[in-house]
Design a protein around this motif. Structure first.
Motif, PDB file in Angstrom:
ATOM      1  N   PHE A 108       0.819  -1.215   0.000  1.00  0.00           N
ATOM      2  CA  PHE A 108       0.000   0.000   0.000  1.00  0.00           C
ATOM      3  C   PHE A 108       0.850   1.260   0.000  1.00  0.00           C
ATOM      4  O   PHE A 108       0.545   2.230  -0.693  1.00  0.00           O
ATOM      5  N   SER A 109       1.939   1.241   0.771  1.00  0.00           N
ATOM      6  CA  SER A 109       2.748   2.461   0.869  1.00  0.00           C
ATOM      7  C   SER A 109       3.250   2.875  -0.504  1.00  0.00           C
ATOM      8  O   SER A 109       3.081   4.024  -0.920  1.00  0.00           O
ATOM      9  N   GLY A 110       3.856   1.922  -1.219  1.00  0.00           N
ATOM     10  CA  GLY A 110       4.422   2.246  -2.533  1.00  0.00           C
ATOM     11  C   GLY A 110       3.348   2.559  -3.560  1.00  0.00           C
ATOM     12  O   GLY A 110       3.476   3.514  -4.342  1.00  0.00           O
ATOM     13  N   VAL A 170       9.648  -0.156  -8.353  1.00  0.00           N
ATOM     14  CA  VAL A 170      10.605  -1.268  -8.385  1.00  0.00           C
ATOM     15  C   VAL A 170      10.248  -2.218  -7.249  1.00  0.00           C
ATOM     16  O   VAL A 170      10.262  -1.828  -6.079  1.00  0.00           O
ATOM     17  N   GLU A 171       9.907  -3.445  -7.586  1.00  0.00           N
ATOM     18  CA  GLU A 171       9.416  -4.410  -6.591  1.00  0.00           C
ATOM     19  C   GLU A 171      10.263  -5.682  -6.657  1.00  0.00           C
ATOM     20  O   GLU A 171      10.498  -6.207  -7.733  1.00  0.00           O
ATOM     21  N   LYS A 172      10.686  -6.145  -5.492  1.00  0.00           N
ATOM     22  CA  LYS A 172      11.590  -7.304  -5.510  1.00  0.00           C
ATOM     23  C   LYS A 172      10.889  -8.615  -5.877  1.00  0.00           C
ATOM     24  O   LYS A 172      11.489  -9.524  -6.426  1.00  0.00           O
ATOM     25  N   ASP A 211      17.711  -1.074   6.825  1.00  0.00           N
ATOM     26  CA  ASP A 211      19.005  -1.715   7.143  1.00  0.00           C
ATOM     27  C   ASP A 211      19.600  -2.368   5.897  1.00  0.00           C
ATOM     28  O   ASP A 211      20.797  -2.263   5.636  1.00  0.00           O
ATOM     29  N   GLU A 212      18.724  -2.981   5.107  1.00  0.00           N
ATOM     30  CA  GLU A 212      19.166  -3.649   3.877  1.00  0.00           C
ATOM     31  C   GLU A 212      19.767  -2.631   2.897  1.00  0.00           C
ATOM     32  O   GLU A 212      20.820  -2.866   2.300  1.00  0.00           O
ATOM     33  N   LEU A 213      19.112  -1.486   2.790  1.00  0.00           N
ATOM     34  CA  LEU A 213      19.566  -0.465   1.844  1.00  0.00           C
ATOM     35  C   LEU A 213      20.950   0.063   2.219  1.00  0.00           C
ATOM     36  O   LEU A 213      21.760   0.364   1.349  1.00  0.00           O
ATOM     37  N   TYR A 258       4.632  -0.935  13.512  1.00  0.00           N
ATOM     38  CA  TYR A 258       3.490  -1.779  13.186  1.00  0.00           C
ATOM     39  C   TYR A 258       2.407  -0.886  12.589  1.00  0.00           C
ATOM     40  O   TYR A 258       1.886  -0.001  13.260  1.00  0.00           O
ATOM     41  N   PHE A 259       2.109  -1.089  11.326  1.00  0.00           N
ATOM     42  CA  PHE A 259       1.049  -0.347  10.647  1.00  0.00           C
ATOM     43  C   PHE A 259      -0.007  -1.332  10.190  1.00  0.00           C
ATOM     44  O   PHE A 259       0.327  -2.337   9.558  1.00  0.00           O
ATOM     45  N   ASP A 260      -1.286  -1.051  10.459  1.00  0.00           N
ATOM     46  CA  ASP A 260      -2.303  -1.819   9.739  1.00  0.00           C
ATOM     47  C   ASP A 260      -2.529  -1.110   8.398  1.00  0.00           C
ATOM     48  O   ASP A 260      -1.882  -0.098   8.099  1.00  0.00           O
ATOM     49  N   MET A 261      -3.447  -1.640   7.586  1.00  0.00           N
ATOM     50  CA  MET A 261      -3.599  -1.064   6.245  1.00  0.00           C
ATOM     51  C   MET A 261      -4.104   0.368   6.309  1.00  0.00           C
ATOM     52  O   MET A 261      -3.684   1.225   5.522  1.00  0.00           O
ATOM     53  N   GLU A 262      -4.985   0.646   7.248  1.00  0.00           N
ATOM     54  CA  GLU A 262      -5.501   2.012   7.390  1.00  0.00           C
ATOM     55  C   GLU A 262      -4.343   2.978   7.670  1.00  0.00           C
ATOM     56  O   GLU A 262      -4.220   4.030   7.030  1.00  0.00           O
TER      57      GLU A 262
HETATM   58  C1  LIG Z   1      -0.026 -11.831   8.901  1.00  0.00           C
HETATM   59  C2  LIG Z   1      -0.474 -10.410   8.770  1.00  0.00           C
HETATM   60  C3  LIG Z   1      -1.826 -10.122   8.754  1.00  0.00           C
HETATM   61  C4  LIG Z   1      -2.246  -8.811   8.641  1.00  0.00           C
HETATM   62  N1  LIG Z   1      -3.577  -8.571   8.644  1.00  0.00           N
HETATM   63  C5  LIG Z   1      -4.029  -7.296   8.544  1.00  0.00           C
HETATM   64  C6  LIG Z   1      -5.425  -7.011   8.560  1.00  0.00           C
HETATM   65  O1  LIG Z   1      -6.277  -7.908   8.640  1.00  0.00           O
HETATM   66  N2  LIG Z   1      -5.809  -5.715   8.487  1.00  0.00           N
HETATM   67  C7  LIG Z   1      -4.907  -4.679   8.381  1.00  0.00           C
HETATM   68  O2  LIG Z   1      -5.329  -3.509   8.292  1.00  0.00           O
HETATM   69  N3  LIG Z   1      -3.575  -4.919   8.350  1.00  0.00           N
HETATM   70  C8  LIG Z   1      -3.112  -6.191   8.428  1.00  0.00           C
HETATM   71  N4  LIG Z   1      -1.761  -6.443   8.390  1.00  0.00           N
HETATM   72  C9  LIG Z   1      -0.819  -5.317   8.194  1.00  0.00           C
HETATM   73  C10 LIG Z   1      -0.589  -5.018   6.666  1.00  0.00           C
HETATM   74  O3  LIG Z   1       0.003  -6.157   6.065  1.00  0.00           O
HETATM   75  C11 LIG Z   1       0.337  -3.793   6.515  1.00  0.00           C
HETATM   76  O4  LIG Z   1      -0.364  -2.667   6.985  1.00  0.00           O
HETATM   77  C12 LIG Z   1       0.747  -3.522   5.078  1.00  0.00           C
HETATM   78  O5  LIG Z   1       1.446  -4.616   4.559  1.00  0.00           O
HETATM   79  C13 LIG Z   1       1.660  -2.316   5.009  1.00  0.00           C
HETATM   80  O6  LIG Z   1       1.943  -2.004   3.656  1.00  0.00           O
HETATM   81  P1  LIG Z   1       3.401  -1.545   3.251  1.00  0.00           P
HETATM   82  O7  LIG Z   1       3.325  -1.127   1.821  1.00  0.00           O
HETATM   83  O8  LIG Z   1       3.945  -0.565   4.206  1.00  0.00           O
HETATM   84  O9  LIG Z   1       4.294  -2.867   3.395  1.00  0.00           O
HETATM   85  P2  LIG Z   1       4.288  -4.210   2.535  1.00  0.00           P
HETATM   86  O10 LIG Z   1       2.915  -4.648   2.245  1.00  0.00           O
HETATM   87  O11 LIG Z   1       5.179  -5.169   3.227  1.00  0.00           O
HETATM   88  O12 LIG Z   1       4.970  -3.772   1.163  1.00  0.00           O
HETATM   89  C14 LIG Z   1       6.370  -3.613   1.019  1.00  0.00           C
HETATM   90  C15 LIG Z   1       6.741  -4.046  -0.384  1.00  0.00           C
HETATM   91  O13 LIG Z   1       8.142  -3.813  -0.576  1.00  0.00           O
HETATM   92  C16 LIG Z   1       8.700  -4.953  -1.219  1.00  0.00           C
HETATM   93  N5  LIG Z   1      10.115  -5.000  -0.865  1.00  0.00           N
HETATM   94  C17 LIG Z   1      10.654  -5.391   0.316  1.00  0.00           C
HETATM   95  N6  LIG Z   1      11.997  -5.302   0.268  1.00  0.00           N
HETATM   96  C18 LIG Z   1      12.301  -4.839  -0.986  1.00  0.00           C
HETATM   97  C19 LIG Z   1      13.521  -4.527  -1.626  1.00  0.00           C
HETATM   98  N7  LIG Z   1      14.693  -4.648  -1.014  1.00  0.00           N
HETATM   99  N8  LIG Z   1      13.486  -4.080  -2.909  1.00  0.00           N
HETATM  100  C20 LIG Z   1      12.275  -3.927  -3.574  1.00  0.00           C
HETATM  101  N9  LIG Z   1      11.093  -4.212  -2.983  1.00  0.00           N
HETATM  102  C21 LIG Z   1      11.106  -4.644  -1.704  1.00  0.00           C
HETATM  103  C22 LIG Z   1       7.932  -6.121  -0.666  1.00  0.00           C
HETATM  104  O14 LIG Z   1       8.034  -7.257  -1.507  1.00  0.00           O
HETATM  105  C23 LIG Z   1       6.515  -5.543  -0.623  1.00  0.00           C
HETATM  106  O15 LIG Z   1       5.847  -5.738  -1.845  1.00  0.00           O
HETATM  107  C24 LIG Z   1      -1.300  -7.746   8.539  1.00  0.00           C
HETATM  108  C25 LIG Z   1       0.060  -8.045   8.563  1.00  0.00           C
HETATM  109  C26 LIG Z   1       0.486  -9.356   8.690  1.00  0.00           C
HETATM  110  C27 LIG Z   1       1.949  -9.645   8.754  1.00  0.00           C
END
Ligand SMILES: Cc1cc2nc3c(=O)[nH]c(=O)nc-3n(C[C@H](O)[C@H](O)[C@H](O)COP(=O)(O)OP(=O)(O)OC[C@H]3O[C@@H](n4cnc5c(N)ncnc54)[C@H](O)[C@@H]3O)c2cc1C
Length: 403
Positions: free
Chosen positions: A28-30, A47-49, A265-267, A381-385
């Motif tokens: 969602f963030s990206g 760019v997605e891994k 940390d990876e970056l 810790y972020f939920d989707m909202e």
């Molecule tokens: C088991 C589980 C259940 C969940 N259930 C809920 C729920 O029911 N409701 C809710 O609101 N939230 C839930 N969440 C939280 C939700 O998953 C997060 O809020 C959401 O994933 C955050 O989005 P994000 O884009 O920040 O991170 P991510 O979704 O993790 O996206 C990061 C992206 O970056 C990519 N990436 C990582 N490293 C690299 C790299 N080095 N180079 C290129 N790309 C890279 C990853 O592949 C991924 O696609 C849950 C989380 C977990 C772990």
């Protein structure tokens, strides 16, 4: 299905210079930042891994027509009208109501603890007595914390607090965080809520929703812009170099914007050490039959290695009769080289990790046109909202700062 207007590229044929912004990661963030920048006329490369979009929300439809969430169940629990309105631009949302039970000593016990849980754990007579005492002490319909109950003058209420703490909290959290029971943060039991009612709804927010066509479709819709291209199967470190505090992409100075949603940390090549995460290994079991558990979600505080099993058919109210589609979650320490635990799920927040992330953030903050956002990059810790909200704020900051 991939959308027509989004171009999926190959790395050796990618001209990075033609993009105003490079966004790392397509959760969602990206995706949200990319769309916000694209709508303001910026040409964006994601760019997605992985070989797929949607981050932790990725889903698929199996051969029985069942939608499965690959990385654990995802349901929107929302209070924010802003996030709700944002999502409605890209998908239809349908309401669901889910309940959770913990499997304890052979019984399914309603979670968060409420009067149904008392009935299941203690039988009718004792449950009634405890309910009356709880109502008299704390008021019907209220929510009370374990710590408050532990301070009660009534010995039976203190005993109840200890029993619920042991059965519901200790094993689950020790397993989830890989700690011994005595290592658990002593302030946490205080926050364990017990409901003085039969209210067994899990979601405490205003809306509990799922996207009607699933998450991949939702993400396709968010990134559906002629200003967005995607490069899959590419790790950030393969193209970005930040040596000397300057952004180089594919070996060349890059004057554009970089938005980073992956672990910092990876970056920075783990210069200040590795950030600790808990990871989950998922096992998927689809079968023709009837679910034993009373609700879609069952947690396992005791005995089992898994922490949670979710029947996707029930969770998403899918019209595929006769099937159970269980996704079970097994926790372990995150290790980028491990086969089972190589996707970071939850940041381990403690003094040592706080010191490490602060150093990475300081370094990242010093780089011009470099922004980091999301659960991984911010190490929160972020939920989707929260993720969508944070991505919208980050987009505003970029558009103001880079105008
Ligand atoms: C088991 C589980 C259940 C969940 N259930 C809920 C729920 O029911 N409701 C809710 O609101 N939230 C839930 N969440 C939280 C939700 O998953 C997060 O809020 C959401 O994933 C955050 O989005 P994000 O884009 O920040 O991170 P991510 O979704 O993790 O996206 C990061 C992206 O970056 C990519 N990436 C990582 N490293 C690299 C790299 N080095 N180079 C290129 N790309 C890279 C990853 O592949 C991924 O696609 C849950 C989380 C977990 C772990």
């Amino acid at each position: 299905m991939k959308k027509e207007s989004v171009m999926y590229l190959q790395r050796d044929k990618t001209d990075f210079d033609k993009y105003d912004a490079i966004v790392i990661g397509c959760g969602f963030s990206g995706a949200v930042v990319s769309r916000e920048l694209a709508d303001k006329g910026k040409k964006v490369l994601i760019v997605e891994k992985k070989n797929e979009i949607s981050g932790m929300m990725a889903d698929y439809t199996d051969e029985n027509g069942i939608c499965i969430h690959k990385y654990g169940p995802h349901v929107f629990m929302l209070n924010s009208e802003e996030v709700l309105d944002y999502l409605k631009r890209f998908c239809e949302l349908v309401p669901v109501t889910n309940y959770v039970h913990a499997f304890i000593e052979g019984r399914y016990v309603s979670i968060p603890a409420n009067f149904y849980s008392f009935d299941a754990l203690y039988g009718e007579e004792k449950s009634k007595r405890l309910q009356e005492k709880m109502i008299a002490l704390y008021g019907e319909g209220k929510e009370v914390h374990i710590l408050t109950m532990r301070n009660s003058e009534d010995a039976e209420i203190r005993e109840l607090a200890d029993d619920l703490y042991e059965k519901i909290f200790v094993g689950y959290n020790a397993k989830m965080w890989g700690l011994k029971p005595e290592e658990l943060d002593p302030s946490i039991p205080g926050r364990l809520p017990i409901r003085v009612s039969y209210n067994n709804k899990n979601c405490k927010k205003k809306y509990e929703l799922i996207p009607s066509k699933g998450y991949i479709e939702l993400f396709n819709s968010i990134i559906d812009s002629s200003n967005i291209d995607i490069l899959l199967d590419t790790k950030a470190a393969d193209i970005i170099n930040l040596a000397g505090g300057k952004i180089k992409i594919n070996g060349k100075d890059y004057p554009g914007i970089v938005v980073y949603t992956a672990p910092l940390d990876e970056l920075f090549s783990y210069e200040f050490g590795e950030l600790p995460y808990r990871a989950l290994h998922f096992e998927i079991d689809v079968f023709d039959g009837k679910r034993e558990a009373p609700s879609a979600v069952t947690t396992f505080p005791m005995n089992f290695e898994k922490v949670r099993t979710t029947d996707m058919v029930e969770l998403l109210d899918q019209k595929v009769k006769g099937y159970v589609a269980n996704v079970s979650e097994y926790p372990g320490a995150y290790d980028k080289d491990s086969e089972k635990f190589n996707v970071p799920a939850y940041p381990v927040l403690n003094d040592s990790s706080a010191a490490i992330i602060a150093k990475y953030k300081e370094k990242a903050d010093a780089i011009d046109h470099f922004y980091y956002v999301g659960r991984l990059a911010e190490f929160k810790y972020f939920d989707m909202e929260a993720s969508i909200g944070s991505a919208l704020r980050c987009s505003e900051k970029i558009l103001e700062g880079e105008a």
